[in-house]
Design a protein around this motif. Structure first.
Motif, PDB file in Angstrom:
ATOM      1  N   THR A 163       4.484  -9.375   1.239  1.00 34.89           N
ATOM      2  CA  THR A 163       5.764 -10.063   1.433  1.00 34.89           C
ATOM      3  C   THR A 163       5.761 -10.821   2.747  1.00 34.89           C
ATOM      4  OG1 THR A 163       6.911  -8.342   0.158  1.00 34.89           O
ATOM      5  CG2 THR A 163       8.267  -9.745   1.574  1.00 34.89           C
ATOM      6  N   GLU A 164       5.323 -10.162   3.812  1.00 36.18           N
ATOM      7  CA  GLU A 164       5.262 -10.807   5.130  1.00 36.18           C
ATOM      8  C   GLU A 164       4.354 -12.034   5.085  1.00 36.18           C
ATOM      9  OE1 GLU A 164       6.983 -10.189   7.691  1.00 36.18           O
ATOM     10  OE2 GLU A 164       7.585  -8.096   7.742  1.00 36.18           O
ATOM     11  N   LYS A 165       3.227 -11.903   4.438  1.00 39.24           N
ATOM     12  CA  LYS A 165       2.287 -13.027   4.358  1.00 39.24           C
ATOM     13  C   LYS A 165       2.897 -14.189   3.587  1.00 39.24           C
ATOM     14  CE  LYS A 165      -2.577 -14.000   3.599  1.00 39.24           C
ATOM     15  NZ  LYS A 165      -2.743 -14.405   5.000  1.00 39.24           N
ATOM     16  N   HIS A 166       3.594 -13.860   2.501  1.00 39.58           N
ATOM     17  CA  HIS A 166       4.208 -14.919   1.700  1.00 39.58           C
ATOM     18  C   HIS A 166       5.268 -15.664   2.501  1.00 39.58           C
ATOM     19  CE1 HIS A 166       5.191 -16.832  -2.166  1.00 39.58           C
ATOM     20  NE2 HIS A 166       6.435 -16.839  -1.720  1.00 39.58           N
ATOM     21  N   LEU A 167       6.031 -14.956   3.292  1.00 32.03           N
ATOM     22  CA  LEU A 167       7.135 -15.576   4.022  1.00 32.03           C
ATOM     23  C   LEU A 167       6.672 -16.393   5.225  1.00 32.03           C
ATOM     24  CD1 LEU A 167       9.935 -12.838   3.947  1.00 32.03           C
ATOM     25  CD2 LEU A 167       9.499 -14.710   2.356  1.00 32.03           C
ATOM     26  N   THR A 168       5.396 -16.310   5.575  1.00 32.30           N
ATOM     27  CA  THR A 168       4.911 -17.139   6.688  1.00 32.30           C
ATOM     28  C   THR A 168       4.986 -18.627   6.355  1.00 32.30           C
ATOM     29  OG1 THR A 168       2.613 -16.942   5.895  1.00 32.30           O
ATOM     30  CG2 THR A 168       3.354 -15.350   7.563  1.00 32.30           C
ATOM     31  N   SER A 169       5.057 -18.969   5.071  1.00 35.66           N
ATOM     32  CA  SER A 169       5.153 -20.384   4.689  1.00 35.66           C
ATOM     33  C   SER A 169       6.600 -20.865   4.619  1.00 35.66           C
ATOM     34  CB  SER A 169       4.476 -20.613   3.325  1.00 35.66           C
ATOM     35  OG  SER A 169       5.165 -19.905   2.297  1.00 35.66           O
ATOM     36  N   TRP A 170       7.562 -19.980   4.835  1.00 36.79           N
ATOM     37  CA  TRP A 170       8.978 -20.348   4.802  1.00 36.79           C
ATOM     38  C   TRP A 170       9.445 -20.755   6.198  1.00 36.79           C
ATOM     39  CZ3 TRP A 170      12.491 -16.760   1.349  1.00 36.79           C
ATOM     40  CH2 TRP A 170      11.953 -16.689   0.058  1.00 36.79           C
ATOM     41  N   HIS A 171      10.356 -21.739   6.270  1.00 39.65           N
ATOM     42  CA  HIS A 171      10.955 -22.085   7.555  1.00 39.65           C
ATOM     43  C   HIS A 171      12.367 -22.623   7.337  1.00 39.65           C
ATOM     44  CE1 HIS A 171       8.836 -25.814   6.226  1.00 39.65           C
ATOM     45  NE2 HIS A 171       9.977 -26.385   6.608  1.00 39.65           N
ATOM     46  N   VAL A 172      13.197 -22.446   8.328  1.00 36.58           N
ATOM     47  CA  VAL A 172      14.599 -22.879   8.261  1.00 36.58           C
ATOM     48  C   VAL A 172      14.659 -24.378   7.956  1.00 36.58           C
ATOM     49  CG1 VAL A 172      16.711 -23.226   9.606  1.00 36.58           C
ATOM     50  CG2 VAL A 172      15.473 -21.047   9.734  1.00 36.58           C
ATOM     51  N   GLY A 173      15.542 -24.758   7.048  1.00 38.62           N
ATOM     52  CA  GLY A 173      15.701 -26.149   6.640  1.00 38.62           C
ATOM     53  C   GLY A 173      14.862 -26.533   5.444  1.00 38.62           C
ATOM     54  N   ASP A 179      13.514 -26.656   1.604  1.00 35.32           N
ATOM     55  CA  ASP A 179      14.019 -26.534   0.238  1.00 35.32           C
ATOM     56  C   ASP A 179      12.930 -25.893  -0.620  1.00 35.32           C
ATOM     57  OD1 ASP A 179      16.492 -27.790   0.749  1.00 35.32           O
ATOM     58  OD2 ASP A 179      15.566 -29.771   0.550  1.00 35.32           O
ATOM     59  N   ILE A 180      13.286 -24.850  -1.333  1.00 36.67           N
ATOM     60  CA  ILE A 180      12.309 -24.139  -2.165  1.00 36.67           C
ATOM     61  C   ILE A 180      12.893 -23.898  -3.553  1.00 36.67           C
ATOM     62  CG2 ILE A 180      11.244 -22.962  -0.184  1.00 36.67           C
ATOM     63  CD1 ILE A 180      12.778 -20.418  -1.050  1.00 36.67           C
ATOM     64  N   ASP A 181      12.007 -23.664  -4.507  1.00 40.46           N
ATOM     65  CA  ASP A 181      12.416 -23.143  -5.808  1.00 40.46           C
ATOM     66  C   ASP A 181      12.261 -21.626  -5.711  1.00 40.46           C
ATOM     67  OD1 ASP A 181      12.660 -22.178  -8.384  1.00 40.46           O
ATOM     68  OD2 ASP A 181      11.380 -23.690  -9.304  1.00 40.46           O
ATOM     69  N   LEU A 182      13.379 -20.922  -5.601  1.00 39.71           N
ATOM     70  CA  LEU A 182      13.349 -19.483  -5.369  1.00 39.71           C
ATOM     71  C   LEU A 182      12.635 -18.747  -6.493  1.00 39.71           C
ATOM     72  CD1 LEU A 182      14.281 -17.211  -3.483  1.00 39.71           C
ATOM     73  CD2 LEU A 182      16.415 -17.117  -4.787  1.00 39.71           C
ATOM     74  N   LEU A 183      12.829 -19.179  -7.735  1.00 36.52           N
ATOM     75  CA  LEU A 183      12.151 -18.517  -8.848  1.00 36.52           C
ATOM     76  C   LEU A 183      10.640 -18.644  -8.713  1.00 36.52           C
ATOM     77  CD1 LEU A 183      12.179 -17.076 -11.586  1.00 36.52           C
ATOM     78  CD2 LEU A 183      12.348 -19.319 -12.681  1.00 36.52           C
ATOM     79  N   ARG A 184      10.159 -19.847  -8.394  1.00 34.84           N
ATOM     80  CA  ARG A 184       8.721 -20.034  -8.239  1.00 34.84           C
ATOM     81  C   ARG A 184       8.179 -19.176  -7.097  1.00 34.84           C
ATOM     82  NH1 ARG A 184       8.089 -25.590  -7.023  1.00 34.84           N
ATOM     83  NH2 ARG A 184       8.333 -25.987  -9.262  1.00 34.84           N
ATOM     84  N   GLU A 185       8.943 -19.094  -6.005  1.00 36.01           N
ATOM     85  CA  GLU A 185       8.502 -18.285  -4.862  1.00 36.01           C
ATOM     86  C   GLU A 185       8.435 -16.805  -5.230  1.00 36.01           C
ATOM     87  OE1 GLU A 185       7.632 -19.276  -1.670  1.00 36.01           O
ATOM     88  OE2 GLU A 185       7.631 -21.310  -2.463  1.00 36.01           O
ATOM     89  N   MET A 186       9.454 -16.321  -5.947  1.00 34.25           N
ATOM     90  CA  MET A 186       9.462 -14.903  -6.327  1.00 34.25           C
ATOM     91  C   MET A 186       8.357 -14.595  -7.337  1.00 34.25           C
ATOM     92  SD  MET A 186      11.674 -13.421  -4.415  1.00 34.25           S
ATOM     93  CE  MET A 186      10.971 -14.551  -3.200  1.00 34.25           C
ATOM     94  N   LYS A 187       8.087 -15.538  -8.243  1.00 34.46           N
ATOM     95  CA  LYS A 187       6.977 -15.334  -9.179  1.00 34.46           C
ATOM     96  C   LYS A 187       5.646 -15.272  -8.436  1.00 34.46           C
ATOM     97  CE  LYS A 187       8.723 -17.253 -13.535  1.00 34.46           C
ATOM     98  NZ  LYS A 187       8.508 -18.285 -14.578  1.00 34.46           N
ATOM     99  N   SER A 188       5.473 -16.153  -7.471  1.00 30.13           N
ATOM    100  CA  SER A 188       4.230 -16.161  -6.700  1.00 30.13           C
ATOM    101  C   SER A 188       4.054 -14.858  -5.930  1.00 30.13           C
ATOM    102  CB  SER A 188       4.239 -17.350  -5.732  1.00 30.13           C
ATOM    103  OG  SER A 188       3.080 -17.354  -4.931  1.00 30.13           O
ATOM    104  N   LEU A 189       5.138 -14.371  -5.327  1.00 30.48           N
ATOM    105  CA  LEU A 189       5.060 -13.136  -4.556  1.00 30.48           C
ATOM    106  C   LEU A 189       4.783 -11.933  -5.462  1.00 30.48           C
ATOM    107  CD1 LEU A 189       5.346 -11.347  -2.093  1.00 30.48           C
ATOM    108  CD2 LEU A 189       7.844 -11.539  -2.307  1.00 30.48           C
ATOM    109  N   THR A 190       5.548 -11.790  -6.536  1.00 31.41           N
ATOM    110  CA  THR A 190       5.343 -10.628  -7.405  1.00 31.41           C
ATOM    111  C   THR A 190       3.992 -10.697  -8.109  1.00 31.41           C
ATOM    112  OG1 THR A 190       6.551 -11.698  -9.229  1.00 31.41           O
ATOM    113  CG2 THR A 190       7.814 -10.261  -7.762  1.00 31.41           C
ATOM    114  N   LEU A 191       3.492 -11.904  -8.349  1.00 25.40           N
ATOM    115  CA  LEU A 191       2.151 -12.047  -8.916  1.00 25.40           C
ATOM    116  C   LEU A 191       1.106 -11.524  -7.937  1.00 25.40           C
ATOM    117  CD1 LEU A 191       0.710 -13.087 -11.449  1.00 25.40           C
ATOM    118  CD2 LEU A 191       0.564 -15.328 -10.368  1.00 25.40           C
ATOM    119  N   LEU A 206      12.455  -3.599  -1.114  1.00 23.21           N
ATOM    120  CA  LEU A 206      11.641  -4.028   0.017  1.00 23.21           C
ATOM    121  C   LEU A 206      11.751  -5.536   0.238  1.00 23.21           C
ATOM    122  CD1 LEU A 206       9.645  -2.629   1.989  1.00 23.21           C
ATOM    123  CD2 LEU A 206       7.812  -3.339   0.464  1.00 23.21           C
ATOM    124  N   VAL A 207      11.569  -6.319  -0.813  1.00 19.13           N
ATOM    125  CA  VAL A 207      11.601  -7.781  -0.694  1.00 19.13           C
ATOM    126  C   VAL A 207      12.987  -8.263  -0.288  1.00 19.13           C
ATOM    127  CG1 VAL A 207      11.360  -9.947  -1.969  1.00 19.13           C
ATOM    128  CG2 VAL A 207       9.687  -8.111  -2.308  1.00 19.13           C
TER     129      VAL A 207
END
Length: 453
Positions: free
Chosen positions: A113-123, A125-137, A393-394
């Motif tokens: 989870t921590e590793k996945h969130l390193t690509s996130w930053h304030v401001g 725009d993301i597709d939350l579903l795609r991000e959650m699929k990538s993380l759970t995958l 956790l997530v």
């Protein structure tokens, strides 16, 4: 079937409100019958001998797969087994989902989870579903297959993701023709590639001694599993069970995480109270295994999210003999569909059923057949503890770092499949945690399904 696939909850609720607890899908036909009450849920889910789960190699299967193919083997996991075979295989799978074993995976889940969130930053725009699929995958690749998601697991992750997208497409059922340009044909081809990868993993783990007890991932534990008489899973069985666990541990959890974050973004008071709980007990950290059981509001938020939008909207069983639902007789071979989504929206069970009210869980204690996001009875989802811990956790990590905002008038539609997936994804912007809450107006069928006032 078309209205069901287009807008599942709205259509099923219309059937329930118009016709009651037992409804045939077409007048004069008992090919497909819906049941919508806890009593009938119990009847179906507690009697494994009378009500079989759909088997992909059975004559009446709604998915027609060519015999002796990779696709058949990939689909032949615990969820499509019945009778003594299901009981025996479930017994072999259970040690991989023991509570202590799941808790031991907490650090792996957190690191991913921590590793996945390193690509996130304030401001951003993301597709939350795609991000959650990538993380759970990624979590599934490491905890179920025992592969590093960024090294040897990257190729498998890509193949599994593409196969899953095709396998879950309604067009696979609607147009079951082995033509390379159609989803069905592409799914069969991707299944061949995926089976090769899983067989290779099994061979490597055996060579590395995984069957001796060294591995902590589910596949290694399945290689160790044996009955009292020493019977072990065959390679074909390992392929089916590994795929079943992978699907159950990835797609449904991603969907549940996405909807929970959406509901919190639309209900600022609940979000405020939840942040107070997280900050007061975690102080910005992720919860330990012990702390996960001491976050009552987080637990209630997850329960309420899965009540409104359960990961599986409807499921199918086949009556193996003539039987009855109350005054109604149904013949052998009837396909019976039951729905957590409709049961969870019955006003006689849940007051103000379309409202997102986590506080209701302080006062209610529904039976296993009144609240069943993970099913119920002897076939209840083996991965329920795994999925719940991953969600806690997530969510606790994301919510303590970002505020999620939907664009004004974003279209949010529940997708047209048995899984409760947002059809066009879930667009959000990552905002500072201390930014002022701002509820966004949304369009789409979600407005019919959840009271967002």
């Amino acid at each position: 079937m078309l209205p069901l696939l287009r807008d599942p909850i709205t259509y099923m609720m219309s059937l329930y409100n118009t016709y009651g607890d037992v409804v045939t899908l077409a007048e004069g036909s008992t090919d497909f019958v819906f049941v919508f009450s806890p009593e009938y849920n119990r009847q179906i889910l507690s009697d494994q001998a009378l009500f079989y789960n759909g088997e992909v190699n059975a004559p009446g299967s709604v998915i027609k797969l060519p015999r002796d193919t990779a696709a058949i083997r990939l689909f032949s996991g615990i969820t499509t087994m019945n009778g003594g075979k299901h009981t025996q295989q479930r017994r072999l799978l259970m040690p991989a989902f023991h509570k202590k074993r799941i808790e031991a995976l907490r650090d792996q889940m957190l690191a991913l989870t921590e590793k996945h969130l390193t690509s996130w930053h304030v401001g951003q725009d993301i597709d939350l579903l795609r991000e959650m699929k990538s993380l759970t995958l990624s979590v599934a690749v490491q905890t179920i297959l025992g592969l590093d998601p960024e090294r040897e697991g990257d190729r498998v992750r890509g193949i599994m993701g593409r196969w899953l997208k095709l396998a879950l497409s309604p067009w696979v059922v609607a147009l079951p023709f082995d033509v390379p340009v159609l989803p069905f044909g592409r799914m069969l081809g991707m299944a061949e590639r995926l089976e090769v990868e899983i067989r290779s993993m099994i061979e490597r783990k055996r060579a590395q001694g995984a069957a001796s007890g060294d591995g902590t991932d589910a596949l290694s534990m399945l290689l160790q599993a044996h009955d009292e008489d020493g019977t072990r899973l065959t390679d074909d069985e390992l392929i089916g069970q590994t795929t079943a666990l992978f699907v159950a541990g990835h797609e449904t959890t991603a969907s549940a995480l996405t909807w929970t974050l959406f509901l919190l973004a639309q209900h600022s008071r609940v979000l405020h109270d939840l942040l107070n709980e997280l900050n007061g007990k975690l102080h910005g950290d992720a919860p330990t295994a012990e702390q996960m059981y001491d976050l009552p509001l987080l637990d209630a938020v997850i329960k309420e999210s899965m009540r409104l939008l359960p990961p599986g909207l409807w499921f199918l069983r086949v009556a193996m003999e003539p039987t009855h639902f109350g005054p109604y007789s149904i013949p052998e071979g009837t396909r019976v569909l039951w729905s957590p989504a409709v049961t969870h929206r019955r006003p006689d069970l849940y007051l103000d059923p379309t409202a997102f009210k986590p506080e209701r869980w302080q006062a209610i204690n529904p039976s296993p057949y009144e609240y069943l996001p993970f099913g119920a009875g002897p076939r209840r989802c083996l991965g329920a503890t795994f999925a719940t811990m991953e969600m806690k956790l997530v969510l606790s990590v994301i919510l303590q770092r970002y505020r999620l905002r939907l664009p004004q008038n974003a279209r949010i539609d529940l997708g047209g499949s048995p899984l409760a997936t947002p059809k066009q994804g879930m667009p959000v912007r990552l905002a500072r945690l201390d930014s002022k809450p701002a509820k966004s107006a949304v369009q789409g069928n979600i407005k019919k399904l959840v009271d967002l006032r």
